[in-house]
Design a protein around this motif. Sequence first.
Motif, PDB file in Angstrom:
ATOM      1  N   PHE A 277       0.898  -1.070   0.083  1.00 54.58           N
ATOM      2  CA  PHE A 277      -0.497   0.076   0.063  1.00 54.58           C
ATOM      3  C   PHE A 277       1.006   1.166  -0.086  1.00 54.58           C
ATOM      4  CE2 PHE A 277      -2.720   3.543   0.944  1.00 54.58           C
ATOM      5  CZ  PHE A 277      -4.388   3.160   0.243  1.00 54.58           C
ATOM      6  N   ASP A 278       0.725   2.054  -0.950  1.00 53.90           N
ATOM      7  CA  ASP A 278       1.572   3.182  -1.294  1.00 53.90           C
ATOM      8  C   ASP A 278       0.337   4.837  -0.344  1.00 53.90           C
ATOM      9  OD1 ASP A 278       3.088   4.815  -1.530  1.00 53.90           O
ATOM     10  OD2 ASP A 278       3.068   5.167  -4.005  1.00 53.90           O
ATOM     11  N   THR A 279       0.516   4.742   0.346  1.00 55.88           N
ATOM     12  CA  THR A 279      -0.065   6.627   1.234  1.00 55.88           C
ATOM     13  C   THR A 279       1.159   7.724   1.030  1.00 55.88           C
ATOM     14  OG1 THR A 279       1.224   5.743   3.356  1.00 55.88           O
ATOM     15  CG2 THR A 279      -0.779   4.709   3.496  1.00 55.88           C
ATOM     16  N   LYS A 294      -3.414  -0.153  -3.679  1.00 54.31           N
ATOM     17  CA  LYS A 294      -3.182  -1.464  -3.162  1.00 54.31           C
ATOM     18  C   LYS A 294      -2.477  -2.277  -4.411  1.00 54.31           C
ATOM     19  CE  LYS A 294      -8.123  -2.991  -4.689  1.00 54.31           C
ATOM     20  NZ  LYS A 294      -8.425  -3.650  -4.435  1.00 54.31           N
ATOM     21  N   TYR A 295      -2.662  -1.382  -5.725  1.00 56.66           N
ATOM     22  CA  TYR A 295      -2.145  -2.805  -6.912  1.00 56.66           C
ATOM     23  C   TYR A 295      -0.865  -2.063  -7.054  1.00 56.66           C
ATOM     24  CZ  TYR A 295      -3.064   1.050 -10.836  1.00 56.66           C
ATOM     25  OH  TYR A 295      -2.863   2.251 -11.618  1.00 56.66           O
ATOM     26  N   ASP A 296      -0.023  -0.818  -6.194  1.00 58.49           N
ATOM     27  CA  ASP A 296       1.474  -0.764  -6.278  1.00 58.49           C
ATOM     28  C   ASP A 296       2.370  -1.812  -6.272  1.00 58.49           C
ATOM     29  OD1 ASP A 296       3.376   1.188  -6.935  1.00 58.49           O
ATOM     30  OD2 ASP A 296       3.393   2.494  -4.430  1.00 58.49           O
ATOM     31  N   LEU A 352      13.554  13.522  -0.903  1.00 57.55           N
ATOM     32  CA  LEU A 352      12.887  14.901  -0.944  1.00 57.55           C
ATOM     33  C   LEU A 352      11.659  14.791  -1.122  1.00 57.55           C
ATOM     34  CD1 LEU A 352      15.612  16.497  -3.334  1.00 57.55           C
ATOM     35  CD2 LEU A 352      14.997  16.906  -0.661  1.00 57.55           C
ATOM     36  N   ASN A 353      10.708  13.305  -1.316  1.00 55.20           N
ATOM     37  CA  ASN A 353       9.426  13.591  -1.432  1.00 55.20           C
ATOM     38  C   ASN A 353       9.125  11.198  -1.178  1.00 55.20           C
ATOM     39  OD1 ASN A 353       6.617  12.604  -2.438  1.00 55.20           O
ATOM     40  ND2 ASN A 353       6.697  14.440  -3.835  1.00 55.20           N
ATOM     41  N   THR A 354       8.793  11.612  -0.054  1.00 55.92           N
ATOM     42  CA  THR A 354       8.254   9.914   0.596  1.00 55.92           C
ATOM     43  C   THR A 354       7.369   9.617  -0.585  1.00 55.92           C
ATOM     44  OG1 THR A 354       6.739  10.689   2.431  1.00 55.92           O
ATOM     45  CG2 THR A 354       8.954  10.668   2.826  1.00 55.92           C
ATOM     46  N   ASP A 355       6.920   9.939  -2.135  1.00 51.35           N
ATOM     47  CA  ASP A 355       6.349   9.489  -1.944  1.00 51.35           C
ATOM     48  C   ASP A 355       7.079   8.872  -3.707  1.00 51.35           C
ATOM     49  OD1 ASP A 355       3.657   7.966  -3.209  1.00 51.35           O
ATOM     50  OD2 ASP A 355       3.114  10.094  -3.523  1.00 51.35           O
ATOM     51  N   ALA A 356       7.767   9.395  -3.819  1.00 55.48           N
ATOM     52  CA  ALA A 356       8.718   8.263  -4.578  1.00 55.48           C
ATOM     53  C   ALA A 356       9.381   7.114  -4.049  1.00 55.48           C
ATOM     54  CB  ALA A 356       9.531   9.457  -5.556  1.00 55.48           C
ATOM     55  N   GLU A 357       8.845   6.260  -3.680  1.00 49.97           N
ATOM     56  CA  GLU A 357       9.481   5.355  -2.938  1.00 49.97           C
ATOM     57  C   GLU A 357       9.419   4.464  -3.877  1.00 49.97           C
ATOM     58  OE1 GLU A 357       6.561   5.560  -3.419  1.00 49.97           O
ATOM     59  OE2 GLU A 357       5.308   3.003  -3.807  1.00 49.97           O
ATOM     60  N   ALA A 381       7.088  -1.968 -12.197  1.00 51.43           N
ATOM     61  CA  ALA A 381       6.811  -1.172 -11.144  1.00 51.43           C
ATOM     62  C   ALA A 381       6.130  -0.179 -11.549  1.00 51.43           C
ATOM     63  CB  ALA A 381       8.271  -0.842 -10.858  1.00 51.43           C
ATOM     64  N   THR A 382       4.437   0.128 -10.978  1.00 51.29           N
ATOM     65  CA  THR A 382       3.835   0.714 -10.880  1.00 51.29           C
ATOM     66  C   THR A 382       4.374   1.984 -10.120  1.00 51.29           C
ATOM     67  OG1 THR A 382       3.431   0.198  -8.872  1.00 51.29           O
ATOM     68  CG2 THR A 382       1.476  -0.322 -10.978  1.00 51.29           C
ATOM     69  N   LEU A 383       5.918   2.474 -11.613  1.00 48.91           N
ATOM     70  CA  LEU A 383       6.208   3.787 -10.533  1.00 48.91           C
ATOM     71  C   LEU A 383       5.547   5.090 -10.600  1.00 48.91           C
ATOM     72  CD1 LEU A 383       9.313   3.192  -9.575  1.00 48.91           C
ATOM     73  CD2 LEU A 383       9.920   3.769 -11.266  1.00 48.91           C
ATOM     74  N   THR A 384       5.260   5.409 -11.929  1.00 45.81           N
ATOM     75  CA  THR A 384       5.206   7.074 -11.851  1.00 45.81           C
ATOM     76  C   THR A 384       3.582   7.108 -12.424  1.00 45.81           C
ATOM     77  OG1 THR A 384       5.829   7.116 -13.917  1.00 45.81           O
ATOM     78  CG2 THR A 384       7.774   7.172 -12.290  1.00 45.81           C
ATOM     79  N   GLY A 385       3.131   8.242 -11.432  1.00 46.42           N
ATOM     80  CA  GLY A 385       2.173   8.678 -12.141  1.00 46.42           C
ATOM     81  C   GLY A 385       2.669   9.232 -13.177  1.00 46.42           C
ATOM     82  N   ASN A 442      15.264  11.782  -4.945  1.00 47.64           N
ATOM     83  CA  ASN A 442      14.591  10.982  -5.325  1.00 47.64           C
ATOM     84  C   ASN A 442      13.932  11.368  -6.531  1.00 47.64           C
ATOM     85  OD1 ASN A 442      13.003  12.544  -3.007  1.00 47.64           O
ATOM     86  ND2 ASN A 442      11.889   9.483  -2.827  1.00 47.64           N
ATOM     87  N   VAL A 443      13.489  13.270  -6.374  1.00 49.47           N
ATOM     88  CA  VAL A 443      12.794  13.461  -7.197  1.00 49.47           C
ATOM     89  C   VAL A 443      13.082  14.664  -8.133  1.00 49.47           C
ATOM     90  CG1 VAL A 443      10.351  12.425  -5.946  1.00 49.47           C
ATOM     91  CG2 VAL A 443      11.733  14.781  -5.069  1.00 49.47           C
ATOM     92  N   THR A 444      12.943  15.083  -9.023  1.00 48.22           N
ATOM     93  CA  THR A 444      13.624  16.351  -9.790  1.00 48.22           C
ATOM     94  C   THR A 444      12.720  17.859  -9.404  1.00 48.22           C
ATOM     95  OG1 THR A 444      11.840  16.564 -11.367  1.00 48.22           O
ATOM     96  CG2 THR A 444      13.867  15.133 -11.954  1.00 48.22           C
TER      97      THR A 444
HETATM   98  N1  BES Z   1       2.959   4.390  -6.987  1.00 45.06           N
HETATM   99  C1  BES Z   1       2.913   5.752  -7.263  1.00 45.06           C
HETATM  100  C2  BES Z   1       2.606   5.568  -8.814  1.00 45.06           C
HETATM  101  C3  BES Z   1       1.307   5.611  -8.976  1.00 45.06           C
HETATM  102  C4  BES Z   1       0.526   6.760  -9.712  1.00 45.06           C
HETATM  103  C5  BES Z   1       0.527   3.947  -9.411  1.00 45.06           C
HETATM  104  C6  BES Z   1      -0.732   6.041 -10.235  1.00 45.06           C
HETATM  105  C7  BES Z   1      -0.331   4.117 -10.328  1.00 45.06           C
HETATM  106  C8  BES Z   1      -1.326   5.152  -9.999  1.00 45.06           C
HETATM  107  C9  BES Z   1       4.506   6.116  -6.726  1.00 45.06           C
HETATM  108  O1  BES Z   1       4.790   5.227  -6.062  1.00 45.06           O
HETATM  109  C10 BES Z   1       4.391   7.341  -6.883  1.00 45.06           C
HETATM  110  O2  BES Z   1       3.817   7.837  -6.225  1.00 45.06           O
HETATM  111  N2  BES Z   1       4.690   8.599  -7.668  1.00 45.06           N
HETATM  112  C11 BES Z   1       5.137   9.346  -7.944  1.00 45.06           C
HETATM  113  C12 BES Z   1       6.550  10.205  -8.101  1.00 45.06           C
HETATM  114  C13 BES Z   1       5.889  11.388  -7.616  1.00 45.06           C
HETATM  115  C14 BES Z   1       6.741  11.981  -6.350  1.00 45.06           C
HETATM  116  C15 BES Z   1       7.920  12.484  -8.071  1.00 45.06           C
HETATM  117  C16 BES Z   1       4.110  10.594  -8.356  1.00 45.06           C
HETATM  118  O3  BES Z   1       4.279   9.998  -9.203  1.00 45.06           O
HETATM  119  O4  BES Z   1       3.099  11.068  -7.968  1.00 45.06           O
END
Ligand code: BES
Length: 505
Positions: A277-279, A294-296, A352-357, A381-385, A442-444
Amino acid sequence: MRVVVKRAGIGQVSGAVQVIGAIEGEQRPERLLPASVARDRALVGLIQRSGFRGASNETTLLPKGTGWVLVVGLGKSKDLSVERVRQLAGTAARVVRARGLKQVALPLLSDRMFGAADAVAQALIEGALLGLYRYDHLRTVPAHERNRRIDTITLVVERAADLAAARKGAAKAEVIAEAVLFARDLITGPSNIVTPTYLANQARAIAKEHRLKCQVISFATLKRLGFGGIVGVAQGSVHPAQFIVLEYRPAPRPAGSSRRGRRATKTFAFCGKGITFDTGGISIKPSAKMELMKYDMAGAAAVLGVVKAAAALKLPVRIVGIIAATENMPSGSAQKPGDVITTLSGKTVEVLNTDAEGRLVLADCLHYAKRFKPDVVVDLATLTGACVVALGSEAIGLMTKHEQLASRINQAGQTTYERVWRLPLWDEYGPAMKSDIADLRNVTNTGEAGTITAAKFLEEFAEGLPWAHLDIAGTAWTDKDKPYIPKGAVGVGVRLLLSLMENWK
Ligand code: BES
Ligand code: ZN
Ligand code: ZN
C-alpha cells in the motif's frame, strides 16, 4: 472448470453453446468461421437475417435445434490477428455465462488467417479463462450468481492434423491463465490481507509446489545488511518488510548433452515493486482514489506469476525473481522529506519526496540482482503517475539502452498484446536526479519527464546490467471492462515476460 480439446465437427458438441466467428462487412457465407459453417445453409441464412454486422466483439445468440449458436464479431478482415481470437473467446465465454448456460464450444479458427494452430488454441483458451475471472474471495456470492458458472470449455478441432498442436496450445494456456489469475488475486486483495508477509508466504508456496529455492530476508536483516532503500520506505510501517528471492532452475539436461548446452542456459532476473500500500508516506497522497494504491505491488505479483508459470511449463531458462515487499506509511518512525539514506549499492539518496518510494526499493533490488550475473534484467513497477498521463492504460512504458532487448520486449508485446511503448533514456535527463548533499535525489525539482527521470534514477543502480525498465502504472489496473480483462487488476506483465523468455533463442 474443465478445458477439453476434441476432434469434432462444428455443432457436434451436444449441450454446448456453439461459438462462430464472423468477419465484418462481408456478405458472403465464407465470412463465417470456421469455413465449414458455410455448408449449413439454414444457419447462414439465420445469421444473415439477424442483421449481425460482425464488428469486433459484437454478439448475437441464436437458437438452433435444441441448443444455441453464439456469433461473435471478429472485425474487418484486414485487422484479423491472434488478439482478435483471444478477444472473441473472452467475449463468448462471458456472454455464455451471463445467460446462465454451462458449456461453451470454441472452434479452432482457421490457422491461415490467424496464426499457427497451437498459437490460436492458446489464444482461445487464454481469452476464455482470463475473461471469466471474478474475485469472489471476500463476499457472499448470491445463489443466482453462484449458479451462473461455466463448467466446460471445449475446443473443437475439425482437422485431425491440428489436434496435437491444439492440445499443446490449450495446455499451455491453462498454465499461463492460472498464473495471470493468481497475480490478479494478489493485486485485488486489499492491503490488510495482502501484506508483505502474505507475499512472502505466496512465494514460499510457489517454491514448495515446484521445488524452487526461496529466500526471504527479514526486516532486521535488511537493516543489518544495509538495504537502505527498502528500510527507508519500510520503517514507517508496522508490517515488517520482506525481501523475496525466488529462483527457478531448469532440470539438468539428460546425460550426453554438451557442456556448451548447459552454459547456454540464460539467467533472467525479474525485479518487482511490491508496495502493498502506497499512502505516499509523510509526503502523503490526496485521499481521493487512494484505495487504488493497493495495486502498487502489481510488479511483484507479475514476477511471482511469471516464476510460477515458468516452473510449471519447465522453461529451459534460469529465473531469479527479486521482490521488495513493504508498505509506504506515514508514522512517527517514517522517513521524512530531506532524509538521506544509504542504499545497498553504497550510493546515497536525498529523499525529497517520500511518495517516490518505488525507485528506492527497486534501487536495492537492481543492485542485488548483480550477484546472479544475469543475462537479462527486467524490472516491473507501478512507478509513476506521469506514465499514466503519457501512455494511459494501453501501453507499458519501456525504457532501456539495450536495443536488442528493446526489440525483443517489443516483439513479446505484439505477441501477447501487452504492448510496450519506448521512452528515451538519454543521458541529458540524468542531471535532474543529482543532489547537492547526496549522490542522488529521488525527485526532480521541475516535475518534467517524470517517467523518464525515474528510470534514470534506477539506471544508477543497474550499472553493467543488460537492463530494461517497465513502468506499468497505467496498465496494471483498468477501469473499463475489456473482452478478456474484467475491470480491475490486469495481471499485466506475466504473459509478456513468459513470451519474452519463450522466444529468446
Ligand atoms: N505508486 C506511485 C505511482 C502511481 C501513480 C502508480 C498512479 C499508479 C497510479 C508512485 O510511488 C508515486 O507516488 N510516484 C510519484 C512520484 C513523484 C513524487 C515524483 C508520482 O507519480 O506522483
Ligand atoms: Zn509513491
Ligand atoms: Zn508507489
